[in-house]
Design an enzyme around this catalytic site. Structure first.
Site, PDB file in Angstrom:
ATOM      1  N   ASP A  68      56.680 -80.925-130.491  1.00 59.65           N
ATOM      2  CA  ASP A  68      56.532 -79.964-131.590  1.00 59.65           C
ATOM      3  C   ASP A  68      55.107 -79.419-131.706  1.00 59.65           C
ATOM      4  O   ASP A  68      54.676 -79.000-132.769  1.00 59.65           O
ATOM      5  CB  ASP A  68      57.000 -80.566-132.922  1.00 59.65           C
ATOM      6  CG  ASP A  68      56.298 -81.868-133.228  1.00 59.65           C
ATOM      7  OD1 ASP A  68      55.448 -82.288-132.427  1.00 59.65           O
ATOM      8  OD2 ASP A  68      56.596 -82.460-134.272  1.00 59.65           O
ATOM      9  N   HIS A 274      41.005 -68.624-107.452  1.00 60.12           N
ATOM     10  CA  HIS A 274      41.358 -68.991-108.830  1.00 60.12           C
ATOM     11  C   HIS A 274      41.293 -70.502-109.055  1.00 60.12           C
ATOM     12  O   HIS A 274      42.089 -71.064-109.795  1.00 60.12           O
ATOM     13  CB  HIS A 274      42.746 -68.445-109.194  1.00 60.12           C
ATOM     14  CG  HIS A 274      42.765 -66.954-109.329  1.00 60.12           C
ATOM     15  ND1 HIS A 274      43.905 -66.203-109.311  1.00 60.12           N
ATOM     16  CD2 HIS A 274      41.743 -66.068-109.470  1.00 60.12           C
ATOM     17  CE1 HIS A 274      43.599 -64.917-109.435  1.00 60.12           C
ATOM     18  NE2 HIS A 274      42.290 -64.832-109.537  1.00 60.12           N
ATOM     19  N   ASP A 291      33.157 -68.646-113.024  1.00 62.83           N
ATOM     20  CA  ASP A 291      33.764 -67.420-113.554  1.00 62.83           C
ATOM     21  C   ASP A 291      34.390 -67.828-114.870  1.00 62.83           C
ATOM     22  O   ASP A 291      35.470 -68.420-114.902  1.00 62.83           O
ATOM     23  CB  ASP A 291      34.803 -66.889-112.558  1.00 62.83           C
ATOM     24  CG  ASP A 291      35.409 -65.554-112.983  1.00 62.83           C
ATOM     25  OD1 ASP A 291      35.249 -65.159-114.163  1.00 62.83           O
ATOM     26  OD2 ASP A 291      36.052 -64.912-112.134  1.00 62.83           O
ATOM     27  N   ASP A 302      33.855 -61.265-119.322  1.00 67.49           N
ATOM     28  CA  ASP A 302      34.253 -61.754-117.990  1.00 67.49           C
ATOM     29  C   ASP A 302      33.000 -61.789-117.107  1.00 67.49           C
ATOM     30  O   ASP A 302      32.548 -60.741-116.659  1.00 67.49           O
ATOM     31  CB  ASP A 302      35.316 -60.799-117.418  1.00 67.49           C
ATOM     32  CG  ASP A 302      35.966 -61.326-116.150  1.00 67.49           C
ATOM     33  OD1 ASP A 302      35.587 -62.421-115.703  1.00 67.49           O
ATOM     34  OD2 ASP A 302      36.854 -60.636-115.604  1.00 67.49           O
ATOM     35  N   HIS A 385      39.434 -59.372-102.593  1.00 79.06           N
ATOM     36  CA  HIS A 385      39.843 -58.824-103.893  1.00 79.06           C
ATOM     37  C   HIS A 385      39.116 -57.508-104.143  1.00 79.06           C
ATOM     38  O   HIS A 385      38.248 -57.100-103.372  1.00 79.06           O
ATOM     39  CB  HIS A 385      39.592 -59.827-105.025  1.00 79.06           C
ATOM     40  CG  HIS A 385      38.170 -60.278-105.179  1.00 79.06           C
ATOM     41  ND1 HIS A 385      37.215 -59.507-105.812  1.00 79.06           N
ATOM     42  CD2 HIS A 385      37.535 -61.420-104.795  1.00 79.06           C
ATOM     43  CE1 HIS A 385      36.068 -60.171-105.820  1.00 79.06           C
ATOM     44  NE2 HIS A 385      36.226 -61.329-105.199  1.00 79.06           N
ATOM     45  N   HIS A 389      38.075 -54.378-112.582  1.00 76.53           N
ATOM     46  CA  HIS A 389      39.309 -54.136-113.334  1.00 76.53           C
ATOM     47  C   HIS A 389      38.923 -53.728-114.738  1.00 76.53           C
ATOM     48  O   HIS A 389      37.813 -54.007-115.185  1.00 76.53           O
ATOM     49  CB  HIS A 389      40.190 -55.400-113.346  1.00 76.53           C
ATOM     50  CG  HIS A 389      39.483 -56.647-113.793  1.00 76.53           C
ATOM     51  ND1 HIS A 389      39.256 -56.931-115.124  1.00 76.53           N
ATOM     52  CD2 HIS A 389      38.919 -57.673-113.107  1.00 76.53           C
ATOM     53  CE1 HIS A 389      38.601 -58.083-115.219  1.00 76.53           C
ATOM     54  NE2 HIS A 389      38.374 -58.554-114.007  1.00 76.53           N
ATOM     55  N   HIS A 396      42.287 -58.605-117.964  1.00 76.92           N
ATOM     56  CA  HIS A 396      42.722 -57.516-117.081  1.00 76.92           C
ATOM     57  C   HIS A 396      43.390 -56.515-118.004  1.00 76.92           C
ATOM     58  O   HIS A 396      44.576 -56.617-118.283  1.00 76.92           O
ATOM     59  CB  HIS A 396      43.676 -58.014-115.990  1.00 76.92           C
ATOM     60  CG  HIS A 396      43.008 -58.929-115.004  1.00 76.92           C
ATOM     61  ND1 HIS A 396      43.685 -59.628-114.058  1.00 76.92           N
ATOM     62  CD2 HIS A 396      41.703 -59.254-114.827  1.00 76.92           C
ATOM     63  CE1 HIS A 396      42.832 -60.361-113.325  1.00 76.92           C
ATOM     64  NE2 HIS A 396      41.629 -60.143-113.790  1.00 76.92           N
ATOM     65  N   GLU A 431      32.382 -56.801-109.710  1.00 80.04           N
ATOM     66  CA  GLU A 431      32.383 -58.187-109.253  1.00 80.04           C
ATOM     67  C   GLU A 431      32.666 -58.371-107.769  1.00 80.04           C
ATOM     68  O   GLU A 431      33.687 -58.945-107.390  1.00 80.04           O
ATOM     69  CB  GLU A 431      33.408 -59.000-110.072  1.00 80.04           C
ATOM     70  CG  GLU A 431      34.803 -58.363-110.156  1.00 80.04           C
ATOM     71  CD  GLU A 431      35.798 -59.283-110.865  1.00 80.04           C
ATOM     72  OE1 GLU A 431      35.825 -60.480-110.532  1.00 80.04           O
ATOM     73  OE2 GLU A 431      36.536 -58.812-111.739  1.00 80.04           O
ATOM     74  N   TYR A 435      33.444 -64.842 -99.316  1.00 75.57           N
ATOM     75  CA  TYR A 435      34.037 -66.178 -99.255  1.00 75.57           C
ATOM     76  C   TYR A 435      34.187 -66.535 -97.773  1.00 75.57           C
ATOM     77  O   TYR A 435      35.049 -65.986 -97.078  1.00 75.57           O
ATOM     78  CB  TYR A 435      35.392 -66.195 -99.983  1.00 75.57           C
ATOM     79  CG  TYR A 435      35.292 -65.524-101.335  1.00 75.57           C
ATOM     80  CD1 TYR A 435      34.858 -66.235-102.462  1.00 75.57           C
ATOM     81  CD2 TYR A 435      35.548 -64.159-101.482  1.00 75.57           C
ATOM     82  CE1 TYR A 435      34.704 -65.600-103.693  1.00 75.57           C
ATOM     83  CE2 TYR A 435      35.400 -63.522-102.700  1.00 75.57           C
ATOM     84  CZ  TYR A 435      34.983 -64.241-103.807  1.00 75.57           C
ATOM     85  OH  TYR A 435      34.819 -63.606-105.017  1.00 75.57           O
ATOM     86  N   ARG A 452      30.351 -65.044-105.830  1.00 76.96           N
ATOM     87  CA  ARG A 452      30.792 -63.854-106.554  1.00 76.96           C
ATOM     88  C   ARG A 452      29.778 -63.615-107.669  1.00 76.96           C
ATOM     89  O   ARG A 452      29.265 -64.575-108.251  1.00 76.96           O
ATOM     90  CB  ARG A 452      32.210 -64.018-107.123  1.00 76.96           C
ATOM     91  CG  ARG A 452      32.695 -62.785-107.899  1.00 76.96           C
ATOM     92  CD  ARG A 452      34.217 -62.775-108.169  1.00 76.96           C
ATOM     93  NE  ARG A 452      34.701 -63.872-108.971  1.00 76.96           N
ATOM     94  CZ  ARG A 452      35.351 -64.939-108.506  1.00 76.96           C
ATOM     95  NH1 ARG A 452      35.607 -65.050-107.225  1.00 76.96           N
ATOM     96  NH2 ARG A 452      35.752 -65.900-109.318  1.00 76.96           N
ATOM     97  N   GLU A 454      29.508 -61.189-111.132  1.00 81.93           N
ATOM     98  CA  GLU A 454      30.327 -60.297-111.958  1.00 81.93           C
ATOM     99  C   GLU A 454      29.644 -59.988-113.276  1.00 81.93           C
ATOM    100  O   GLU A 454      29.211 -60.899-113.981  1.00 81.93           O
ATOM    101  CB  GLU A 454      31.677 -60.963-112.255  1.00 81.93           C
ATOM    102  CG  GLU A 454      32.548 -60.185-113.228  1.00 81.93           C
ATOM    103  CD  GLU A 454      33.919 -60.816-113.419  1.00 81.93           C
ATOM    104  OE1 GLU A 454      34.024 -62.052-113.336  1.00 81.93           O
ATOM    105  OE2 GLU A 454      34.874 -60.060-113.667  1.00 81.93           O
TER     106      GLU A 454
HETATM  107 MN   LIG Z   1      36.965 -60.359-113.562  1.00 81.42          MN
END
Ligand SMILES: [Mn+2]
Length: 489
Positions: A68, A274, A291, A302, A385, A389, A396, A431, A435, A452, A454
């Protein structure tokens, strides 16, 4: 957490009058009711121009986590955009055919309930919500099934998130059926249904001053969190310990929640796009890719930064870092009103492709020039990638990336429409990354490095405003910050 509200009946004294356990949430919508009323007016005007009809915008359902216990509640972004209202169990009706004395903006929300409020906190209730949020009328949520058929009867069309959720589509069908059942009394049901979201997406993609102000504040808090992560990081720490510093900082400065699952990736984990913060130890010589960013008052930020666990980049790490940073700068320089959405990506890819050639990560025997690397997409193995965005209420965010309704090419009707033209007030991330997984055909010194960088940008007429630069981004500045924090300055 507490178990069952029904036990309250036996143990608590009868409540007298209304209780207000959360006094700070009773002042209406963030930014003021006029802001949201103006957005509703824009939707109503657009619907009138399309021949009228009724728009239905529900907020998000609550979601069970286990037994619950619910997930922390998050309102629906479209609903919030038009109401500023954050309680669950609510729905907005906009009637573009409302006459002079009929309500055009109607809210359904939870009824006042002193006992439930003792357990769960303050509710506005229909009367309070109507007044504080500026609706024309408001009714209890449990009257939806009796009142919606009345509101949509004799209206030409419905506008809602068509086929967006099975649950809501089924609800709409029930309401239409209820109107049809009265057909003999001369009532007609809407004859058409349209997707409301393209209209709302086009509004949302250009942020107004209040939205930009909120996003700047969110960006500042997230930048503070990244600074703290850099300052507290020491070799030997685990990823989740660094994540804790981020979450602490978001909340410490009033952000309600992370905007998305935090990525804290040490060493080779940074090559997993991710990867969630896990148990891995950040060792001397590792890079850490973070990130992570907060959501403040319904708006996301972000940020990604990549830094050395021990406070000093190795020479191989520094080479790749400076390539990614230069790619980001090229993308920033290409971001302004009037260029298309793809321009920053193309600018970043060109710099990354050149860097991959220079380092020999892409084979110089096989690819003679940067144009060859781009044409053959040889970079895509190391940069898989896109460079940005939309960013807004959703990390996003809503909005097309291509021009809707653009004329089809006569020679190639299946070709995608052109990329969308950037306009002032659009907000997006920039960003780029690299890799480099361990592989026989890649120089060993670059193995397992993932980077990365960003930042969040507001498009302006002449360029863009970066709203997340309160955390350093240049390698030297990151090293200085970390050395200073570690008492090795
Ligand atoms: Mn992003």
């Amino acid at each position: 957490m507490d178990s069952n509200p029904s036990t309250l009946r036996q143990t608590a004294p009868a409540a007298t009058g209304e209780t207000h356990p959360a006094a700070d949430v009773q002042h209406g919508p963030d930014g003021g009711a006029a802001l949201y009323r103006a957005r509703r007016e824009r939707v109503l005007a657009a619907l009138r121009a399309q021949g009228g009809g009724v728009a239905l915008v529900p907020t998000a359902p609550e979601a069970l986590r286990n037994r619950d216990a619910d997930y922390p509640y998050r309102h629906d972004s479209y609903f919030y955009y038009l109401t500023g209202f954050t309680e669950p169990e609510a729905l907005l009706v906009l009637d573009a055919n409302a006459g002079e004395n009929q309500p055009a903006a109607v809210l359904f929300c939870r009824a006042k309930n002193v006992e439930r409020e003792t357990w769960e906190g303050f509710r506005y209730g229909p009367d309070g919500a109507r007044e504080a949020f500026g609706f024309d009328a408001a009714f209890p949520f449990d009257e939806l099934d009796t009142r919606i058929p009345q509101l949509i009867a004799n209206r030409p069309a419905l506008h809602y998130a068509l086929a967006g959720s099975e649950r809501f589509d089924a609800q709409v069908k029930r309401w239409i059926d209820a109107v049809r059942a009265q057909g003999r009394s001369g009532v007609t049901a809407p004859a058409a249904a349209y997707d409301l979201l393209p209209l709302l997406d086009d509004m949302r993609v250009i942020k107004d001053a209040h939205e930009l102000d909120t996003m700047r504040r969110a960006g500042k808090i997230s930048a503070l969190a990244h600074v703290r992560a850099m300052q507290t990081c020491r070799p030997g720490m685990r990823e989740y310990e660094i994540e804790a510093e981020l979450l602490y900082t978001f909340r410490k400065h009033g952000a309600q929640t992370p905007a998305y699952g935090s990525i804290v990736a040490a060493g080779a984990n940074a090559c997993v796009l991710h990867y969630p913060a896990g148990n891995a130890v950040a060792r001397e010589g590792d890079l850490i890719l973070i990130d992570a960013a907060c959501e403040l008052n319904g708006y996301a930020s972000d940020i990604t930064r990549t830094f050395p666990a021990g406070g000093r980049f190795t020479s191989a790490q520094r080479e790749l870092y400076d390539i990614v940073l230069a790619a980001q700068q090229a993308a920033i320089d290409a971001t302004r009103a009037g260029v298309n959405f793809e321009a920053p990506h193309e600018a970043a890819v060109r710099v990354l492709a050149q860097g991959l050639l220079d380092t020999g990560i892409v084979d110089r025997q096989r690819f003679a020039s940067v144009d060859d690397v781009i044409a053959e997409r040889a970079y895509a193995r190391f940069y898989m990638h896109r460079t940005g965005h939309w960013l807004g209420m959703d990390v996003h965010d809503a909005g097309d990336y291509r021009e809707r309704g653009a004329a089809k090419s006569a020679e190639n009707p299946d070709a995608p429409p052109p990329w969308r033209t950037l306009r002032a007030g659009m907000t997006l991330t920039i960003e780029p990354g690299l890799y480099i997984r361990a592989a026989e055909d890649v120089p060993e010194r670059y193995w397992d490095i993932g980077i990365r960088i960003e930042d969040d940008a507001i498009v302006t007429e002449t360029g863009c405003e970066l709203i997340t630069r309160d955390v350093p981004v240049a390698a030297d500045a990151i090293e200085a910050l970390m050395q200073n924090a570690q008492g090795r300055a």
